[in-house]
Design a protein around this motif. Structure first.
Motif, PDB file in Angstrom:
ATOM      1  N   ARG A   1       0.814  -1.216   0.000  1.00 14.84           N
ATOM      2  CA  ARG A   1       0.000   0.000   0.000  1.00 14.84           C
ATOM      3  C   ARG A   1       0.851   1.270   0.000  1.00 14.84           C
ATOM      4  N   MET A   2       2.151   1.121   0.143  1.00 19.35           N
ATOM      5  CA  MET A   2       3.028   2.296   0.138  1.00 19.35           C
ATOM      6  C   MET A   2       3.081   2.917  -1.258  1.00 19.35           C
ATOM      7  N   PRO A   3       3.150   4.239  -1.334  1.00 19.18           N
ATOM      8  CA  PRO A   3       3.289   4.881  -2.648  1.00 19.18           C
ATOM      9  C   PRO A   3       4.636   4.537  -3.278  1.00 19.18           C
ATOM     10  N   VAL A   4       4.747   4.770  -4.572  1.00 16.31           N
ATOM     11  CA  VAL A   4       5.996   4.509  -5.285  1.00 16.31           C
ATOM     12  C   VAL A   4       6.880   5.746  -5.197  1.00 16.31           C
ATOM     13  N   TYR A   5       8.121   5.533  -4.792  1.00 17.59           N
ATOM     14  CA  TYR A   5       9.061   6.643  -4.644  1.00 17.59           C
ATOM     15  C   TYR A   5      10.120   6.589  -5.739  1.00 17.59           C
ATOM     16  N   GLN A   6      10.527   7.758  -6.168  1.00 14.58           N
ATOM     17  CA  GLN A   6      11.607   7.875  -7.134  1.00 14.58           C
ATOM     18  C   GLN A   6      12.936   7.644  -6.404  1.00 14.58           C
ATOM     19  N   VAL A   7      13.685   6.646  -6.826  1.00 12.11           N
ATOM     20  CA  VAL A   7      14.986   6.352  -6.237  1.00 12.11           C
ATOM     21  C   VAL A   7      16.058   6.619  -7.286  1.00 12.11           C
ATOM     22  N   PRO A   8      16.984   7.537  -7.017  1.00  8.55           N
ATOM     23  CA  PRO A   8      17.983   7.876  -8.033  1.00  8.55           C
ATOM     24  C   PRO A   8      18.959   6.736  -8.281  1.00  8.55           C
ATOM     25  N   PRO A   9      19.485   6.630  -9.513  1.00 10.94           N
ATOM     26  CA  PRO A   9      20.455   5.569  -9.844  1.00 10.94           C
ATOM     27  C   PRO A   9      21.860   5.926  -9.365  1.00 10.94           C
TER      28      PRO A   9
ATOM     29  N   PHE B   1      28.872  24.155  -0.257  1.00  9.57           N
ATOM     30  CA  PHE B   1      28.319  22.978  -0.927  1.00  9.57           C
ATOM     31  C   PHE B   1      27.950  23.328  -2.365  1.00  9.57           C
ATOM     32  N   HIS B   2      28.138  22.376  -3.248  1.00  8.01           N
ATOM     33  CA  HIS B   2      27.653  22.518  -4.620  1.00  8.01           C
ATOM     34  C   HIS B   2      26.127  22.468  -4.592  1.00  8.01           C
ATOM     35  N   ASP B   3      25.479  23.207  -5.503  1.00  8.85           N
ATOM     36  CA  ASP B   3      24.016  23.258  -5.457  1.00  8.85           C
ATOM     37  C   ASP B   3      23.371  21.892  -5.708  1.00  8.85           C
ATOM     38  N   LEU B   4      24.059  21.002  -6.426  1.00  6.36           N
ATOM     39  CA  LEU B   4      23.524  19.653  -6.602  1.00  6.36           C
ATOM     40  C   LEU B   4      23.559  18.882  -5.283  1.00  6.36           C
ATOM     41  N   GLU B   5      24.599  19.087  -4.484  1.00  9.28           N
ATOM     42  CA  GLU B   5      24.647  18.477  -3.152  1.00  9.28           C
ATOM     43  C   GLU B   5      23.490  18.983  -2.295  1.00  9.28           C
ATOM     44  N   ILE B   6      23.266  20.282  -2.341  1.00 11.85           N
ATOM     45  CA  ILE B   6      22.202  20.895  -1.544  1.00 11.85           C
ATOM     46  C   ILE B   6      20.850  20.309  -1.926  1.00 11.85           C
ATOM     47  N   GLN B   7      20.586  20.239  -3.218  1.00 13.93           N
ATOM     48  CA  GLN B   7      19.309  19.706  -3.690  1.00 13.93           C
ATOM     49  C   GLN B   7      19.123  18.253  -3.272  1.00 13.93           C
TER      50      GLN B   7
ATOM     51  N   GLU C   1      18.989  13.768 -16.542  1.00  8.11           N
ATOM     52  CA  GLU C   1      20.022  12.733 -16.581  1.00  8.11           C
ATOM     53  C   GLU C   1      21.421  13.342 -16.541  1.00  8.11           C
ATOM     54  N   GLU C   2      21.615  14.439 -17.242  1.00  4.66           N
ATOM     55  CA  GLU C   2      22.923  15.105 -17.244  1.00  4.66           C
ATOM     56  C   GLU C   2      23.290  15.572 -15.829  1.00  4.66           C
ATOM     57  N   GLU C   3      22.302  16.079 -15.103  1.00  2.00           N
ATOM     58  CA  GLU C   3      22.551  16.529 -13.728  1.00  2.00           C
ATOM     59  C   GLU C   3      22.827  15.350 -12.799  1.00  2.00           C
ATOM     60  N   LEU C   4      22.129  14.240 -13.006  1.00  2.00           N
ATOM     61  CA  LEU C   4      22.385  13.054 -12.190  1.00  2.00           C
ATOM     62  C   LEU C   4      23.814  12.554 -12.384  1.00  2.00           C
ATOM     63  N   LEU C   5      24.277  12.520 -13.629  1.00  2.00           N
ATOM     64  CA  LEU C   5      25.643  12.084 -13.908  1.00  2.00           C
ATOM     65  C   LEU C   5      26.660  13.029 -13.266  1.00  2.00           C
ATOM     66  N   LYS C   6      26.375  14.323 -13.363  1.00  2.00           N
ATOM     67  CA  LYS C   6      27.247  15.312 -12.724  1.00  2.00           C
ATOM     68  C   LYS C   6      27.235  15.134 -11.207  1.00  2.00           C
TER      69      LYS C   6
ATOM     70  N   PHE D   1      25.611  24.291 -11.173  1.00  2.00           N
ATOM     71  CA  PHE D   1      25.540  23.491 -12.395  1.00  2.00           C
ATOM     72  C   PHE D   1      25.261  24.416 -13.578  1.00  2.00           C
ATOM     73  N   ASN D   2      24.021  24.824 -13.752  1.00  2.00           N
ATOM     74  CA  ASN D   2      23.687  25.784 -14.801  1.00  2.00           C
ATOM     75  C   ASN D   2      23.268  27.123 -14.222  1.00  2.00           C
ATOM     76  N   GLU D   3      22.446  27.072 -13.215  1.00  2.00           N
ATOM     77  CA  GLU D   3      21.991  28.296 -12.563  1.00  2.00           C
ATOM     78  C   GLU D   3      21.880  28.020 -11.073  1.00  2.00           C
ATOM     79  N   GLU D   4      21.865  29.066 -10.296  1.00  2.00           N
ATOM     80  CA  GLU D   4      21.840  28.897  -8.857  1.00  2.00           C
ATOM     81  C   GLU D   4      20.544  28.248  -8.409  1.00  2.00           C
ATOM     82  N   LEU D   5      20.669  27.283  -7.533  1.00  3.63           N
ATOM     83  CA  LEU D   5      19.505  26.575  -7.001  1.00  3.63           C
ATOM     84  C   LEU D   5      18.551  27.525  -6.302  1.00  3.63           C
ATOM     85  N   ARG D   6      19.097  28.495  -5.579  1.00  5.87           N
ATOM     86  CA  ARG D   6      18.258  29.398  -4.781  1.00  5.87           C
ATOM     87  C   ARG D   6      17.284  30.201  -5.632  1.00  5.87           C
ATOM     88  N   VAL D   7      17.613  30.416  -6.914  1.00 10.22           N
ATOM     89  CA  VAL D   7      16.752  31.233  -7.779  1.00 10.22           C
ATOM     90  C   VAL D   7      15.400  30.577  -7.985  1.00 10.22           C
TER      91      VAL D   7
END
Length: 418
Positions: free
Chosen positions: A310-318, A335-341, A378-383, A406-412
């Motif tokens: 009954r649990m919902p399906v969660y996105q699990v990164p590769p 921290f890099h913004d990808l780490e923060i996210q 996908e490009e961000e996941l690889l990075k 990465f491309n633009e600031e996460l905070r924006v």
């Protein structure tokens, strides 16, 4: 049934602060944060808790996750991206004065706010460790002290920044914070049941304070002593096995402390697991555990109101990204913004899964299949794999990453990324 929660925020540097913000953000989204009536915090958890309490006091309850992003998460991201260690460690990293950290906390986050000015709607207990008494030293809106020294009333010099700097005063890096007792009255409540307080006539002139995680890195003491509902958010380090790399001199010194803290945490977890088996309203979530811990694994001692199917399906990164998140450094480095996210997502998704698995009556129907998404291409996941591999090592003299975005600031556009 309505539960009133104690929210416990562990230590773990900036990684912990971000993980806990992800947890709180999801609590707000699920309309559960309003049930939190006490926040316990140590170290990195105190950085997050202080900003939450300041904003709650000045501008009231957070009316949406977007509101929380703007008022709390973005200012803390800005603070992290300053890489505060560079303003603290100028020449020699060992035993620097924590006053510099306190000033930076005021400049970027707390703006000289006092404990006595904070709202009492939510009790906040910010923990340090007293070298004098070898006990947890507490800062709150109504009292400051410990069980051996006694407690005094917060005054016009007791700033949030001082308490947080003491709570995060990691022993190899900072000199102990000095809490001066002159002009203060410390008192104990008698153990005989009398309401009359006993004055401590001869407290130490100075109380030496270090990181609250030295005594209890899960800030769990109150929930172990009391019969209350709790959410423990644990961002302590995942053990990284040494193989060929035996570490630098500083890393060896830190390793000794990490082993001691790890054993302390493991002993506390055993007590917490016993509490969890007794309570159907409480949860423990951990950075270092895979999401499957909360979605599919069976815990024999704990009632399991939501079957796995009954649990919902969660996105699990590769790419084994979950484990890599658990190895991110816990220092005061940018921290890099990808780490923060990734860290914010990690806190949010584990809170979501744990609540739906073990306390489903707290979840509204419209939120059941709505899960935190990791909005990375996908490009961000690889990075991210490259970033996370670099980012697990503590750096004293230099940054972990030359580029923080990465491309633009996460905070924006953070609300669209989470």
């Amino acid at each position: 049934m309505i539960y009133l929660y104690t929210l416990c925020l562990s230590g773990g540097g900036f990684r912990a602060a971000l993980f806990h913000l992800g947890v709180i953000r999801r609590l707000i989204y699920l309309d559960i944060f309003k049930k939190v009536k006490r926040i316990n915090s140590v170290s990195g958890g105190s950085i997050a808790a202080g900003m939450v309490m300041k904003e709650y006091t000045i501008n009231g309850m957070f009316n949406s996750v977007e509101d929380f992003d703007k008022r709390v998460i973005v200012p803390i991201i800005d603070f992290i991206q300053q890489s505060p260690k560079h303003n603290i460690y100028k020449i020699i990293p060992v035993q620097k004065d924590s006053k510099k950290f306190e000033k930076l906390l005021d400049k970027y986050l707390y703006n000289q706010m006092l404990f006595s000015e904070l709202s009492k709607d939510i009790k906040w207990v910010c923990y340090a460790t007293s070298l004098n008494s070898m006990m947890a030293w507490k800062f709150s809106q109504t009292s400051i002290g410990d069980l051996k020294t006694g407690f005094t009333t917060p005054g016009d010099k007791d700033k949030i920044s001082f308490a947080v700097s003491a709570s995060a005063c990691f022993p190899p890096l900072f000199k102990p914070v000095r809490f001066v007792t002159e002009g203060r009255v410390f008192s104990h409540n008698t153990r005989t049941g009398s309401r009359e307080a006993v004055i401590n006539k001869h407290p130490a002139k100075e109380i030496l304070l270090v990181d609250g995680g030295v005594y209890d890195n899960l800030s769990s003491e109150s929930v172990l002593r009391k019969d209350s509902s709790f959410i423990i958010s644990d961002s302590t380090s995942m053990p990284d096995i040494w193989e060929n790399n035996q570490g630098t001199g500083f890393e060896k010194l830190k390793r000794f402390i990490d082993i001691s803290l790890d054993q302390n945490s493991k002993l506390r977890r055993r007590l917490i697991f016993k509490k969890l088996s007794e309570r159907q309203d409480s949860i423990l979530i951990e950075t270092a555990k895979n999401l499957t811990t909360y979605t599919t694994e069976e815990i024999p001692e704990k009632p399991n109101p939501t079957p796995t199917e009954r649990m919902p399906v969660y996105q699990v990164p590769p790419y084994n990204i979950e484990r890599k998140i658990g190895l991110i450094r816990t220092d005061l480095n940018a921290f890099h913004d990808l780490e923060i996210q990734l860290i914010l997502w990690n806190g949010a998704v584990k809170l979501d899964a744990a609540m739906k698995r073990w306390v489903p009556n707290n979840i509204k129907d419209e939120h059941w299949y709505d899960t935190p998404k990791l909005n990375l291409a996908e490009e961000e996941l690889l990075k991210s794999v490259e970033i996370l591999n670099k980012g697990k090592e503590m750096r004293i003299y230099r940054e972990a990453h030359k580029e923080l975005h990465f491309n633009e600031e996460l905070r924006v556009n953070i609300s669209q990324k989470l």
